[in-house]
Scaffold this motif. Structure first.
Motif, PDB file in Angstrom:
ATOM      1  N   LYS A   4      59.361  18.748 -47.789  1.00  0.00           N
ATOM      2  CA  LYS A   4      60.526  17.976 -48.182  1.00  0.00           C
ATOM      3  C   LYS A   4      61.709  18.920 -48.286  1.00  0.00           C
ATOM      4  N   GLN A   5      62.746  18.636 -47.521  1.00  0.00           N
ATOM      5  CA  GLN A   5      63.860  19.566 -47.409  1.00  0.00           C
ATOM      6  C   GLN A   5      65.045  19.161 -48.285  1.00  0.00           C
ATOM      7  N   PRO A   6      65.806  20.160 -48.756  1.00  0.00           N
ATOM      8  CA  PRO A   6      67.045  19.842 -49.467  1.00  0.00           C
ATOM      9  C   PRO A   6      68.057  19.253 -48.489  1.00  0.00           C
ATOM     10  N   LYS A   7      68.965  18.427 -48.989  1.00  0.00           N
ATOM     11  CA  LYS A   7      69.913  17.727 -48.121  1.00  0.00           C
ATOM     12  C   LYS A   7      70.767  18.709 -47.311  1.00  0.00           C
ATOM     13  N   ILE A   8      71.152  19.813 -47.920  1.00  0.00           N
ATOM     14  CA  ILE A   8      72.034  20.745 -47.224  1.00  0.00           C
ATOM     15  C   ILE A   8      71.347  21.331 -45.992  1.00  0.00           C
ATOM     16  N   LEU A   9      70.042  21.515 -46.058  1.00  0.00           N
ATOM     17  CA  LEU A   9      69.300  22.016 -44.902  1.00  0.00           C
ATOM     18  C   LEU A   9      69.231  20.950 -43.814  1.00  0.00           C
ATOM     19  N   LYS A  10      68.981  19.712 -44.207  1.00  0.00           N
ATOM     20  CA  LYS A  10      68.945  18.608 -43.239  1.00  0.00           C
ATOM     21  C   LYS A  10      70.284  18.484 -42.525  1.00  0.00           C
ATOM     22  N   PHE A  38      64.156  30.114 -48.352  1.00  0.00           N
ATOM     23  CA  PHE A  38      64.282  29.428 -49.642  1.00  0.00           C
ATOM     24  C   PHE A  38      63.019  29.586 -50.480  1.00  0.00           C
ATOM     25  N   ARG A  39      61.873  29.445 -49.843  1.00  0.00           N
ATOM     26  CA  ARG A  39      60.608  29.562 -50.581  1.00  0.00           C
ATOM     27  C   ARG A  39      60.434  30.975 -51.140  1.00  0.00           C
ATOM     28  N   PHE A  40      60.808  31.977 -50.361  1.00  0.00           N
ATOM     29  CA  PHE A  40      60.665  33.350 -50.839  1.00  0.00           C
ATOM     30  C   PHE A  40      61.531  33.593 -52.073  1.00  0.00           C
ATOM     31  N   LEU A  41      62.788  33.158 -52.018  1.00  0.00           N
ATOM     32  CA  LEU A  41      63.681  33.393 -53.158  1.00  0.00           C
ATOM     33  C   LEU A  41      63.245  32.605 -54.390  1.00  0.00           C
ATOM     34  N   ALA A  43      60.124  31.974 -55.014  1.00  0.00           N
ATOM     35  CA  ALA A  43      58.947  32.716 -55.483  1.00  0.00           C
ATOM     36  C   ALA A  43      59.375  33.890 -56.351  1.00  0.00           C
ATOM     37  N   VAL A  44      60.430  34.593 -55.923  1.00  0.00           N
ATOM     38  CA  VAL A  44      60.952  35.717 -56.698  1.00  0.00           C
ATOM     39  C   VAL A  44      61.512  35.225 -58.028  1.00  0.00           C
ATOM     40  N   GLU A  45      62.248  34.156 -57.973  1.00  0.00           N
ATOM     41  CA  GLU A  45      62.899  33.597 -59.165  1.00  0.00           C
ATOM     42  C   GLU A  45      61.898  33.102 -60.193  1.00  0.00           C
ATOM     43  N   ASP A  46      60.843  32.447 -59.709  1.00  0.00           N
ATOM     44  CA  ASP A  46      59.854  31.842 -60.615  1.00  0.00           C
ATOM     45  C   ASP A  46      58.605  32.692 -60.790  1.00  0.00           C
ATOM     46  N   ASP A  47      58.637  33.923 -60.257  1.00  0.00           N
ATOM     47  CA  ASP A  47      57.524  34.863 -60.390  1.00  0.00           C
ATOM     48  C   ASP A  47      56.221  34.268 -59.848  1.00  0.00           C
ATOM     49  N   ILE A  48      56.312  33.707 -58.621  1.00  0.00           N
ATOM     50  CA  ILE A  48      55.149  33.126 -57.950  1.00  0.00           C
ATOM     51  C   ILE A  48      54.670  34.117 -56.889  1.00  0.00           C
ATOM     52  N   PRO A  49      53.367  34.405 -56.819  1.00  0.00           N
ATOM     53  CA  PRO A  49      52.859  35.335 -55.799  1.00  0.00           C
ATOM     54  C   PRO A  49      53.205  34.847 -54.391  1.00  0.00           C
ATOM     55  N   THR A  50      53.580  35.768 -53.518  1.00  0.00           N
ATOM     56  CA  THR A  50      53.952  35.370 -52.157  1.00  0.00           C
ATOM     57  C   THR A  50      52.760  34.814 -51.381  1.00  0.00           C
ATOM     58  N   SER A  51      51.553  35.080 -51.859  1.00  0.00           N
ATOM     59  CA  SER A  51      50.369  34.504 -51.214  1.00  0.00           C
ATOM     60  C   SER A  51      50.349  32.983 -51.348  1.00  0.00           C
ATOM     61  N   ILE A  53      53.240  31.177 -51.200  1.00  0.00           N
ATOM     62  CA  ILE A  53      54.596  30.790 -50.811  1.00  0.00           C
ATOM     63  C   ILE A  53      54.645  29.437 -50.103  1.00  0.00           C
ATOM     64  N   HIS A  54      53.587  29.112 -49.364  1.00  0.00           N
ATOM     65  CA  HIS A  54      53.575  27.857 -48.603  1.00  0.00           C
ATOM     66  C   HIS A  54      53.492  26.624 -49.506  1.00  0.00           C
ATOM     67  N   THR A  55      53.206  26.812 -50.800  1.00  0.00           N
ATOM     68  CA  THR A  55      53.077  25.669 -51.714  1.00  0.00           C
ATOM     69  C   THR A  55      54.379  25.386 -52.475  1.00  0.00           C
ATOM     70  N   ILE A  56      55.366  26.238 -52.319  1.00  0.00           N
ATOM     71  CA  ILE A  56      56.584  26.139 -53.140  1.00  0.00           C
ATOM     72  C   ILE A  56      57.475  24.988 -52.678  1.00  0.00           C
ATOM     73  N   ASP A  57      57.904  24.192 -53.622  1.00  0.00           N
ATOM     74  CA  ASP A  57      58.774  23.040 -53.360  1.00  0.00           C
ATOM     75  C   ASP A  57      60.234  23.498 -53.343  1.00  0.00           C
ATOM     76  N   ILE A  58      60.940  23.186 -52.268  1.00  0.00           N
ATOM     77  CA  ILE A  58      62.348  23.586 -52.160  1.00  0.00           C
ATOM     78  C   ILE A  58      63.290  22.380 -52.135  1.00  0.00           C
ATOM     79  N   SER A  59      62.722  21.207 -52.353  1.00  0.00           N
ATOM     80  CA  SER A  59      63.516  19.976 -52.210  1.00  0.00           C
ATOM     81  C   SER A  59      64.676  19.877 -53.199  1.00  0.00           C
ATOM     82  N   GLU A  60      64.567  20.572 -54.338  1.00  0.00           N
ATOM     83  CA  GLU A  60      65.601  20.459 -55.364  1.00  0.00           C
ATOM     84  C   GLU A  60      66.702  21.523 -55.239  1.00  0.00           C
TER      85      GLU A  60
END
Length: 316
Positions: A4-10, A38-41, A43-51, A53-60
């Motif tokens: 699910k993508q953020p509107k600005i990306l669409k 977006f997912r990488f940043l 992950a850095v912001e929320d201290d989520i392991p990059t392993s 990364i594919h699960t991170i929600d960027i829609s917001e």
């Protein structure tokens, strides 16, 4: 599962295809790069392991969040691509191009940001590599191998189109029956740019052998020129598979792809005397600088040229 993508990306992706004329393939590459960014940043912001990364929600993600990004964030992402993802310089260069295009759009077209963090982002240096191509004897061996294929007339025609017309695999897949008018083939290249390429005798003969055996098209819309045994338009991957089969049974050259056949066509045409401007049109390059990649001359040829210099025999 679709991200699910953020509107600005669409909005940006729509701009790429409708306004700048980028192909769907290019659009998907840009989309992949920005989703990863977006997912990488996040992950850095929320201290989520990059392993993960594919699960991170960027829609917001919002423009306010994007406004906080700095050049250092972009450097951090490029370091992640190089070290952890082990992306080549060419792959990283594409990501830099994606980021530059995206932030330029935000600032220049939408006026959504005041500072462009990608302005000073450098492109990784890519070492120049001589294009891989077949010599004439190797190409003839490759062509000869099509006779052993199950659909020999079709595969022969495909290979002859690559070697005679120098077209891209995506261009070959998009050819339609009405693309051929007499000896002329209308090719739709990058950015939907249209060019007309002349068919020589070898190419025309291959086409005339193939058409009586062409499979019935079972899809909708315009009739593709090349139809698979399933009655569908060929995909790039299917053409690559045919080339791989031929390569395995003959030359067994490393990483021989349809694009390498395009290199072969251009190189052999140049060696046969084609001028650079004619090649530029045949290959569909927007810049002659791109065409010049194909005009490499082997060391032996250079030596012969130097030996034939009339001043070679003047020794004081």
């Amino acid at each position: 599962m679709k991200t699910k993508q953020p509107k600005i990306l669409k909005d940006f992706l729509i701009y790429l295809t409708t306004i700048t004329g980028k192909s769907q393939r290019t659009r998907k590459e840009y989309e992949y790069d920005l989703v990863l960014f977006f997912r990488f940043l996040k992950a850095v912001e929320d201290d989520i392991p990059t392993s993960q990364i594919h699960t991170i929600d960027i829609s917001e993600i919002t423009i306010d969040w994007i406004k906080q990004l700095t050049l250092e964030d972009l450097y951090l992402f490029m370091e992640y691509c190089e070290i952890q993802r082990q992306n080549s310089a060419a792959a990283r260069a594409r990501k830099v191009a994606t980021l530059k295009s995206f932030f330029k759009y935000l600032k220049g077209k939408r006026r959504l940001i005041e500072e462009n963090p990608a302005d000073e982002l450098e492109t990784p240096k890519i070492g120049k590599r001589a294009p891989v191509y077949l010599n004439l004897q190797e190409a003839q061996t490759f062509i000869e191998a099509t006779k052993l294929q199950q659909y020999s007339a079709r595969d022969y025609c495909i290979i002859m189109f690559f070697l005679n017309l120098g077209i891209r695999v995506s261009e070959l897949c998009s050819l339609n029956m009405h693309s051929v008018q007499g000896r002329n083939v209308t090719v739709i290249g990058k950015g939907d740019k249209e060019r007309i390429v002349y068919m020589n005798d070898g190419c025309l003969d291959a086409l005339n052998r193939y058409l009586p055996q062409r499979h019935l098209y079972k899809g909708d819309g315009v009739e593709p020129l090349f139809v698979s045994q399933k009655g569908t338009r060929f995909a790039r991957q299917s053409i690559a598979k045919i080339v791989k089969q031929l390569n395995t049974s003959t030359l067994n050259r490393e990483k021989l792809t349809p694009h390498k056949l395009r290199h072969t066509s251009a190189t052999l045409m140049y060696k046969a005397g084609a001028d650079i401007r004619s090649l530029q049109h045949i290959l569909g390059h927007s810049s002659v600088a791109t065409t010049q990649i194909y005009t490499h001359i082997e060391d032996e040829q250079i030596q012969e040229v130097m030996k034939s210099n009339p001043f070679n025999n003047i020794i004081m």
